[in-house]
Write a protein that holds these residues in place. Structure first.
Motif, mmCIF file in Angstrom:
data_model
loop_
_atom_site.group_PDB
_atom_site.id
_atom_site.type_symbol
_atom_site.label_atom_id
_atom_site.label_comp_id
_atom_site.label_asym_id
_atom_site.label_seq_id
_atom_site.Cartn_x
_atom_site.Cartn_y
_atom_site.Cartn_z
ATOM 1 N N ALA A 52 9.933 11.478 4.099
ATOM 2 C CA ALA A 52 9.420 10.128 4.420
ATOM 3 C C ALA A 52 9.164 9.385 3.512
ATOM 4 C CB ALA A 52 8.124 10.628 5.433
ATOM 5 N N ASN A 53 9.766 9.461 2.126
ATOM 6 C CA ASN A 53 9.755 8.678 1.009
ATOM 7 C C ASN A 53 10.474 7.357 1.014
ATOM 8 O OD1 ASN A 53 11.857 10.109 0.648
ATOM 9 N ND2 ASN A 53 11.729 10.386 -1.570
ATOM 10 N N TYR A 54 10.638 6.728 2.290
ATOM 11 C CA TYR A 54 11.300 5.460 2.285
ATOM 12 C C TYR A 54 10.712 4.637 3.413
ATOM 13 C CZ TYR A 54 13.398 7.769 6.269
ATOM 14 O OH TYR A 54 13.259 8.557 7.604
ATOM 15 N N PRO A 55 10.776 3.247 3.188
ATOM 16 C CA PRO A 55 10.374 2.291 4.415
ATOM 17 C C PRO A 55 10.920 2.645 5.545
ATOM 18 C CG PRO A 55 10.868 1.194 2.156
ATOM 19 C CD PRO A 55 11.422 2.477 2.145
ATOM 20 N N PRO A 56 10.598 2.376 6.657
ATOM 21 C CA PRO A 56 9.091 1.840 7.030
ATOM 22 C C PRO A 56 8.070 2.913 6.883
ATOM 23 C CG PRO A 56 10.110 2.123 8.983
ATOM 24 C CD PRO A 56 11.190 2.630 7.946
ATOM 25 N N TYR A 57 7.972 4.011 6.472
ATOM 26 C CA TYR A 57 7.107 4.976 6.223
ATOM 27 C C TYR A 57 6.038 4.300 4.864
ATOM 28 C CZ TYR A 57 9.113 8.645 9.049
ATOM 29 O OH TYR A 57 9.680 9.400 10.134
ATOM 30 N N GLY A 58 4.758 4.315 5.420
ATOM 31 C CA GLY A 58 3.939 3.920 4.023
ATOM 32 C C GLY A 58 3.738 2.339 4.316
ATOM 33 N N ILE A 59 3.905 1.711 5.126
ATOM 34 C CA ILE A 59 4.075 0.346 5.349
ATOM 35 C C ILE A 59 2.514 -0.263 5.216
ATOM 36 C CG2 ILE A 59 3.852 0.149 7.883
ATOM 37 C CD1 ILE A 59 5.666 -2.550 7.616
ATOM 38 N N ASP A 60 1.672 0.503 5.514
ATOM 39 C CA ASP A 60 0.271 0.070 5.456
ATOM 40 C C ASP A 60 -0.573 0.885 4.548
ATOM 41 O OD1 ASP A 60 0.465 -1.688 7.925
ATOM 42 O OD2 ASP A 60 0.608 0.075 8.969
ATOM 43 N N PHE A 61 0.272 1.628 3.680
ATOM 44 C CA PHE A 61 -0.442 2.476 2.565
ATOM 45 C C PHE A 61 -0.277 1.512 1.116
ATOM 46 C CE2 PHE A 61 -0.673 5.997 -0.543
ATOM 47 C CZ PHE A 61 -1.915 6.378 -0.279
ATOM 48 N N HIS A 62 -1.503 1.696 0.481
ATOM 49 C CA HIS A 62 -1.333 0.700 -1.008
ATOM 50 C C HIS A 62 -0.381 1.085 -1.614
ATOM 51 C CE1 HIS A 62 -3.716 4.139 -2.000
ATOM 52 N NE2 HIS A 62 -3.536 3.736 -3.417
ATOM 53 N N GLU A 63 0.137 2.537 -1.698
ATOM 54 C CA GLU A 63 1.227 2.710 -2.404
ATOM 55 C C GLU A 63 2.670 2.665 -2.090
ATOM 56 O OE1 GLU A 63 0.497 6.334 -4.499
ATOM 57 O OE2 GLU A 63 -1.638 6.034 -4.951
ATOM 58 N N GLY A 64 2.745 2.172 -0.828
ATOM 59 C CA GLY A 64 3.976 1.972 -0.113
ATOM 60 C C GLY A 64 4.328 3.529 0.460
ATOM 61 N N ALA A 65 5.781 3.960 0.380
ATOM 62 C CA ALA A 65 6.021 5.055 0.931
ATOM 63 C C ALA A 65 6.102 6.033 0.023
ATOM 64 C CB ALA A 65 7.787 4.779 1.120
ATOM 65 N N THR A 66 5.203 7.011 0.141
ATOM 66 C CA THR A 66 5.210 8.059 -0.867
ATOM 67 C C THR A 66 5.541 9.484 -0.330
ATOM 68 O OG1 THR A 66 2.673 8.378 0.190
ATOM 69 C CG2 THR A 66 2.988 6.875 -1.778
ATOM 70 N N GLY A 67 6.047 9.382 0.772
ATOM 71 C CA GLY A 67 6.111 10.880 1.404
ATOM 72 C C GLY A 67 5.230 11.359 2.550
ATOM 73 N N ARG A 68 4.408 10.356 2.772
ATOM 74 C CA ARG A 68 3.540 10.516 3.955
ATOM 75 C C ARG A 68 4.258 10.150 5.010
ATOM 76 N NH1 ARG A 68 0.494 9.231 -0.319
ATOM 77 N NH2 ARG A 68 -1.760 10.448 -0.471
ATOM 78 N N PHE A 69 4.093 11.049 6.300
ATOM 79 C CA PHE A 69 5.042 10.789 7.406
ATOM 80 C C PHE A 69 4.164 9.924 8.444
ATOM 81 C CE2 PHE A 69 7.127 14.416 5.534
ATOM 82 C CZ PHE A 69 8.289 14.503 6.089
ATOM 83 N N THR A 70 3.749 8.809 8.000
ATOM 84 C CA THR A 70 3.288 7.835 8.941
ATOM 85 C C THR A 70 3.148 6.536 8.348
ATOM 86 O OG1 THR A 70 1.022 7.421 9.945
ATOM 87 C CG2 THR A 70 0.765 8.530 7.731
ATOM 88 N N ASN A 71 2.404 5.573 8.850
ATOM 89 C CA ASN A 71 2.403 4.055 8.474
ATOM 90 C C ASN A 71 1.486 3.922 7.164
ATOM 91 O OD1 ASN A 71 0.709 4.443 10.687
ATOM 92 N ND2 ASN A 71 0.069 2.512 10.205
#
Length: 366
Positions: A52-71
């Protein structure tokens, strides 16, 4: 149930900002074991479809897509905030130097209690492998702290959420795995719990004393399973949830047994069953995913997700939005109802760990 959700979210909003909390941590370190619900980058460099290290994952995380499987943040990020850490707990894949003294996140998308679980996805870090990685961390901490390492680890908080993939990416894939042919759902739950018990005892032998064990959620309520099986008029796929419940039913007695038999241990069971259908009561669980999904029910890269993310339960076919993660963190950190945690005595939650005395020590170097 809706009033519990409102109280939980209000508690979170009043307790933490959107950025990482500032202040002295309530415990010295926080160690995290789990699957994609807690993964924050351990799978990024693995040869796996579970990434999950690509957009749109991390769209609401301050570091962007980091590998978190959520927004945005996942539940362990929020628990870290509630515990007072001024930075999120680093993934084992990148943790180095003194960073490990505040804890390590070992979680891996696709991982399970059983080693073979998720193999069709590619590489993943099973719970057994996560425990091996934790032993590497402990060795490094011993080099830094010497004789004080045991007492230090006794004071840390540990969270474990495992078992979902042992159903999704094992038991419910009869063309790949033989488990559903070998065991009934009740028998499979017994097999899983027996292995889980040994893994939790191993973690105890490594110095863990304050452990929050998260039960399985309603997997049959995920958009992916609803699309695959249909609901026959129900809110979720009742057959699948019925097969998961024996695992939760056996996990509670295990928690009781571990507390009774392991000196100085404080295990709690966090009841996550039903959160996906109550965290956002205004939105039906059968609503479409927030992001457009591929055949594997993960987000299609770089597609624009829905705009009302705070009002959605699921971001992709399997993984919840930050809103649901907030609810999970809320009941794990401070149970509002007796049903939120077990044992159900008042104050038995992650917040109560911060006041526990230090008892016991590392008893094994496995």
């Amino acid at each position: 149930m809706a009033w519990r959700v409102i109280l939980s979210v209000l508690f979170l909003i009043s307790s933490i900002p959107r950025s990482v909390a500032v202040g002295a941590p309530q415990v010295p370190c926080y160690f995290i074991f789990g699957d994609s619900l807690a993964d924050n980058g351990n799978n990024n460099d693995l040869d796996t479809d579970a990434k999950a290290n690509y957009p749109p994952y991390g769209i609401d995380f301050h570091e962007g897509a980091t590998g978190r499987f959520t927004n945005g943040r996942n539940f362990v990020d929020i628990i870290a905030e509630l515990l007072g850490f001024d930075e999120y707990i680093p993934p084992f894949a990148t943790a180095k130097g003194g960073d490990i003294l505040r804890g390590v996140n070992y979680a891996s998308g696709g991982a399970g209690i059983r080693d073979e679980t998720g193999r069709q996805l590619g590489d993943r870090i099973s719970l057994n492998h996560q425990l091996q990685n934790h032993m590497v961390t402990i060795s490094r901490i011993r080099e830094m702290l010497g004789a004080d390492a045991a007492t230090y680890l006794n004071k840390c908080v540990y969270t474990i959420w495992m078992g979902s993939n042992d159903y999704i990416n094992n038991y419910w894939m009869p063309d790949i795995y033989p488990t559903s042919k070998l065991y009934t759902p009740k028998q499979y739950a017994v097999v899983l719990i027996e292995q889980y018990e040994q893994q939790l005892k191993t973690l105890y032998s490594y110095g863990a004393r304050r452990l929050a064990i998260f039960g399985l959620s309603e997997i049959g309520c995920t958009p992916a399973e609803i699309s695959e099986y249909g609901t026959e008029g129900s809110l979720c796929v009742d057959k699948l949830d019925g097969e998961v419940m024996p695992f939760n039913d056996r996990l509670k007695p295990l928690i009781h047994e571990l507390n009774r038999n392991l000196t100085g241990a404080r295990f709690i069971y966090v009841n996550t069953y039903g959160i996906s259908t109550t965290a956002v009561p205004a939105v039906p669980v059968t609503c479409s995913t927030c992001c457009e999904v591929k055949e594997d029910d993960q987000c299609i890269p770089f597609r624009t997700p829905c705009l009302d993310r705070s009002l959605q339960s699921y971001y992709d076919g399997f993984h919840p939005t930050e809103t649901v993660h907030m609810e999970v963190a809320a009941i794990g950190y401070r149970a509002l109802l007796a049903s939120d945690a077990y044992p159900s005595d008042p104050g038995l939650d992650i917040a109560s760990f911060t006041a526990l005395p230090t008892v016991g020590s590392i008893t094994s170097d496995k």
